[in-house]
Motif scaffolding. Structure first.
Motif, PDB file in Angstrom:
ATOM      1  N   LEU A  97      -0.499   6.522  -4.707  1.00  0.00           N
ATOM      2  CA  LEU A  97      -0.748   5.088  -4.817  1.00  0.00           C
ATOM      3  C   LEU A  97      -0.021   4.315  -3.724  1.00  0.00           C
ATOM      4  N   VAL A  98      -0.617   3.197  -3.307  1.00  0.00           N
ATOM      5  CA  VAL A  98       0.064   2.209  -2.468  1.00  0.00           C
ATOM      6  C   VAL A  98       0.058   0.921  -3.282  1.00  0.00           C
ATOM      7  N   LYS A  99       1.275   0.330  -3.458  1.00  0.00           N
ATOM      8  CA  LYS A  99       1.399  -0.895  -4.257  1.00  0.00           C
ATOM      9  C   LYS A  99       2.116  -1.966  -3.447  1.00  0.00           C
ATOM     10  N   ASN A 100       1.815  -3.212  -3.768  1.00  0.00           N
ATOM     11  CA  ASN A 100       2.573  -4.303  -3.157  1.00  0.00           C
ATOM     12  C   ASN A 100       3.828  -4.561  -3.983  1.00  0.00           C
ATOM     13  N   GLU A 101       4.630  -5.530  -3.566  1.00  0.00           N
ATOM     14  CA  GLU A 101       5.915  -5.762  -4.229  1.00  0.00           C
ATOM     15  C   GLU A 101       5.764  -6.305  -5.649  1.00  0.00           C
ATOM     16  N   HIS A 102       4.562  -6.710  -6.039  1.00  0.00           N
ATOM     17  CA  HIS A 102       4.314  -7.200  -7.398  1.00  0.00           C
ATOM     18  C   HIS A 102       3.724  -6.109  -8.297  1.00  0.00           C
ATOM     19  N   GLY A 103       3.583  -4.898  -7.771  1.00  0.00           N
ATOM     20  CA  GLY A 103       3.054  -3.791  -8.559  1.00  0.00           C
ATOM     21  C   GLY A 103       1.542  -3.679  -8.530  1.00  0.00           C
ATOM     22  N   LEU A 104       0.867  -4.515  -7.759  1.00  0.00           N
ATOM     23  CA  LEU A 104      -0.587  -4.464  -7.650  1.00  0.00           C
ATOM     24  C   LEU A 104      -0.985  -3.242  -6.828  1.00  0.00           C
ATOM     25  N   ILE A 105      -1.885  -2.423  -7.365  1.00  0.00           N
ATOM     26  CA  ILE A 105      -2.325  -1.210  -6.671  1.00  0.00           C
ATOM     27  C   ILE A 105      -3.336  -1.580  -5.584  1.00  0.00           C
ATOM     28  N   LEU A 106      -2.996  -1.244  -4.336  1.00  0.00           N
ATOM     29  CA  LEU A 106      -3.857  -1.533  -3.193  1.00  0.00           C
ATOM     30  C   LEU A 106      -4.692  -0.323  -2.787  1.00  0.00           C
ATOM     31  N   HIS A 107      -4.199   0.861  -3.132  1.00  0.00           N
ATOM     32  CA  HIS A 107      -4.909   2.103  -2.806  1.00  0.00           C
ATOM     33  C   HIS A 107      -4.531   3.140  -3.860  1.00  0.00           C
ATOM     34  N   SER A 108      -5.521   3.897  -4.305  1.00  0.00           N
ATOM     35  CA  SER A 108      -5.278   4.946  -5.282  1.00  0.00           C
ATOM     36  C   SER A 108      -6.197   6.114  -4.977  1.00  0.00           C
ATOM     37  N   GLU A 109      -5.633   7.321  -5.043  1.00  0.00           N
ATOM     38  CA  GLU A 109      -6.462   8.510  -4.873  1.00  0.00           C
ATOM     39  C   GLU A 109      -5.863   9.645  -5.689  1.00  0.00           C
ATOM     40  N   THR A 110      -6.740  10.534  -6.138  1.00  0.00           N
ATOM     41  CA  THR A 110      -6.328  11.720  -6.873  1.00  0.00           C
ATOM     42  C   THR A 110      -6.343  12.889  -5.903  1.00  0.00           C
ATOM     43  N   LEU A 111      -5.247  13.640  -5.879  1.00  0.00           N
ATOM     44  CA  LEU A 111      -5.134  14.748  -4.932  1.00  0.00           C
ATOM     45  C   LEU A 111      -6.129  15.853  -5.271  1.00  0.00           C
ATOM     46  N   LYS A 112      -6.745  16.390  -4.241  1.00  0.00           N
ATOM     47  CA  LYS A 112      -7.755  17.437  -4.419  1.00  0.00           C
ATOM     48  C   LYS A 112      -7.181  18.831  -4.174  1.00  0.00           C
ATOM     49  N   ASN A 113      -5.966  18.916  -3.597  1.00  0.00           N
ATOM     50  CA  ASN A 113      -5.348  20.207  -3.287  1.00  0.00           C
ATOM     51  C   ASN A 113      -3.883  20.207  -3.707  1.00  0.00           C
ATOM     52  N   SER A 114      -3.334  21.399  -3.875  1.00  0.00           N
ATOM     53  CA  SER A 114      -1.915  21.562  -4.181  1.00  0.00           C
ATOM     54  C   SER A 114      -1.171  21.997  -2.923  1.00  0.00           C
ATOM     55  N   GLY A 115       0.150  21.726  -2.885  1.00  0.00           N
ATOM     56  CA  GLY A 115       0.981  22.118  -1.757  1.00  0.00           C
ATOM     57  C   GLY A 115       1.723  20.933  -1.189  1.00  0.00           C
ATOM     58  N   ASP A 116       2.330  21.121  -0.021  1.00  0.00           N
ATOM     59  CA  ASP A 116       3.019  20.016   0.641  1.00  0.00           C
ATOM     60  C   ASP A 116       1.973  19.043   1.170  1.00  0.00           C
ATOM     61  N   LEU A 117       2.244  17.751   0.995  1.00  0.00           N
ATOM     62  CA  LEU A 117       1.271  16.715   1.337  1.00  0.00           C
ATOM     63  C   LEU A 117       1.778  15.891   2.504  1.00  0.00           C
ATOM     64  N   SER A 118       0.963  15.764   3.546  1.00  0.00           N
ATOM     65  CA  SER A 118       1.214  14.842   4.654  1.00  0.00           C
ATOM     66  C   SER A 118       0.022  13.914   4.721  1.00  0.00           C
ATOM     67  N   LYS A 119       0.283  12.630   4.618  1.00  0.00           N
ATOM     68  CA  LYS A 119      -0.807  11.658   4.574  1.00  0.00           C
ATOM     69  C   LYS A 119      -0.472  10.507   5.515  1.00  0.00           C
ATOM     70  N   ALA A 120      -1.395  10.197   6.406  1.00  0.00           N
ATOM     71  CA  ALA A 120      -1.230   9.054   7.302  1.00  0.00           C
ATOM     72  C   ALA A 120      -1.880   7.838   6.659  1.00  0.00           C
ATOM     73  N   PHE A 121      -1.151   6.743   6.650  1.00  0.00           N
ATOM     74  CA  PHE A 121      -1.670   5.489   6.117  1.00  0.00           C
ATOM     75  C   PHE A 121      -1.731   4.475   7.241  1.00  0.00           C
ATOM     76  N   ASN A 122      -2.871   3.815   7.381  1.00  0.00           N
ATOM     77  CA  ASN A 122      -3.034   2.723   8.323  1.00  0.00           C
ATOM     78  C   ASN A 122      -2.970   1.449   7.491  1.00  0.00           C
ATOM     79  N   LEU A 123      -1.890   0.714   7.638  1.00  0.00           N
ATOM     80  CA  LEU A 123      -1.663  -0.477   6.822  1.00  0.00           C
ATOM     81  C   LEU A 123      -1.943  -1.764   7.603  1.00  0.00           C
ATOM     82  N   ASN A 124      -2.904  -1.693   8.515  1.00  0.00           N
ATOM     83  CA  ASN A 124      -3.250  -2.829   9.371  1.00  0.00           C
ATOM     84  C   ASN A 124      -3.603  -4.104   8.618  1.00  0.00           C
TER      85      ASN A 124
END
Length: 194
Positions: A51-78
């Motif tokens: 999840l990505v949330k703002n300072e008020h707890g509002l969810i801006l992005h949500s996804e369910t992981l499709k694989n197990s293991g170490d996770l590296s995720k790039a976020f573009n917060l433009n």
């Protein structure tokens, strides 16, 4: 002669427009790069939530992981304005929270403020409700138990790092129950039947 001056003026105008556009595009790309971040989580599992949330707890992005293991995720917060945000991995029994801040179009990862919250474990066995939670910061934990959407019990637990409670429900009250456990500005709900 006049035609030559007009052509030169036109070429100068086109060149200055092209250069100013290239400079603007380079600036925009710099902003985009400044608001990108690579986040890593160890031992992530398929089915967990990112999840990505703002300072008020509002969810801006949500996804369910499709694989197990170490996770590296790039976020573009433009698209985000200046402010504080969190990138969270919601596991089975814990939530790992990585705070970031955007200030003057620069994104900063606040490594020293990364935290881990343990979710409560709620189980029921016949007419007993068991609630356990580890709270490293000893924050207050509020427990509410409902029978058929009516509050039948409420308790706030203070200054305990390890919470272990057993609540005995009345044997003759068959029906729908749910328990709400509130801590760390979050609510966890467990539905069950007796």
């Amino acid at each position: 002669m006049m035609k030559t001056i007009n052509k030169i003026t036109l070429v100068v105008l086109m060149l200055s427009t092209t250069l100013s556009y290239a400079g603007k595009k380079e600036k925009d790309n710099a902003k985009a790069f400044a608001k990108s971040i690579l986040v890593e989580f160890v031992n992530a599992k398929k089915g967990q939530k990112l999840l990505v949330k703002n300072e008020h707890g509002l969810i801006l992005h949500s996804e369910t992981l499709k694989n197990s293991g170490d996770l590296s995720k790039a976020f573009n917060l433009n698209q985000l304005e200046d402010g504080k945000y969190t990138i969270e991995l919601e596991k089975d029994y814990e939530i790992i929270i990585k705070p970031v801040e955007i200030k003057n179009n620069i994104l900063t990862f606040l490594q020293n403020k990364e935290i881990k919250i343990f979710k409560p474990l709620v189980r029921h066995n016949k007419n007993k409700l068991l609630i356990s939670q580890l709270s490293l910061s000893s924050v207050p934990v509020k427990v509410e138990i409902f029978y058929e959407d009516e509050l039948i019990y409420s308790e706030t637990i203070n200054d305990e790092k390890t919470i272990n409670r057993v609540y005995k429900l009345q044997n003759e009250q068959f029906g729908n129950y749910h328990a709400i456990v509130k801590s760390d500005n979050r609510s966890y709900i467990e539905y069950f039947k007796l």
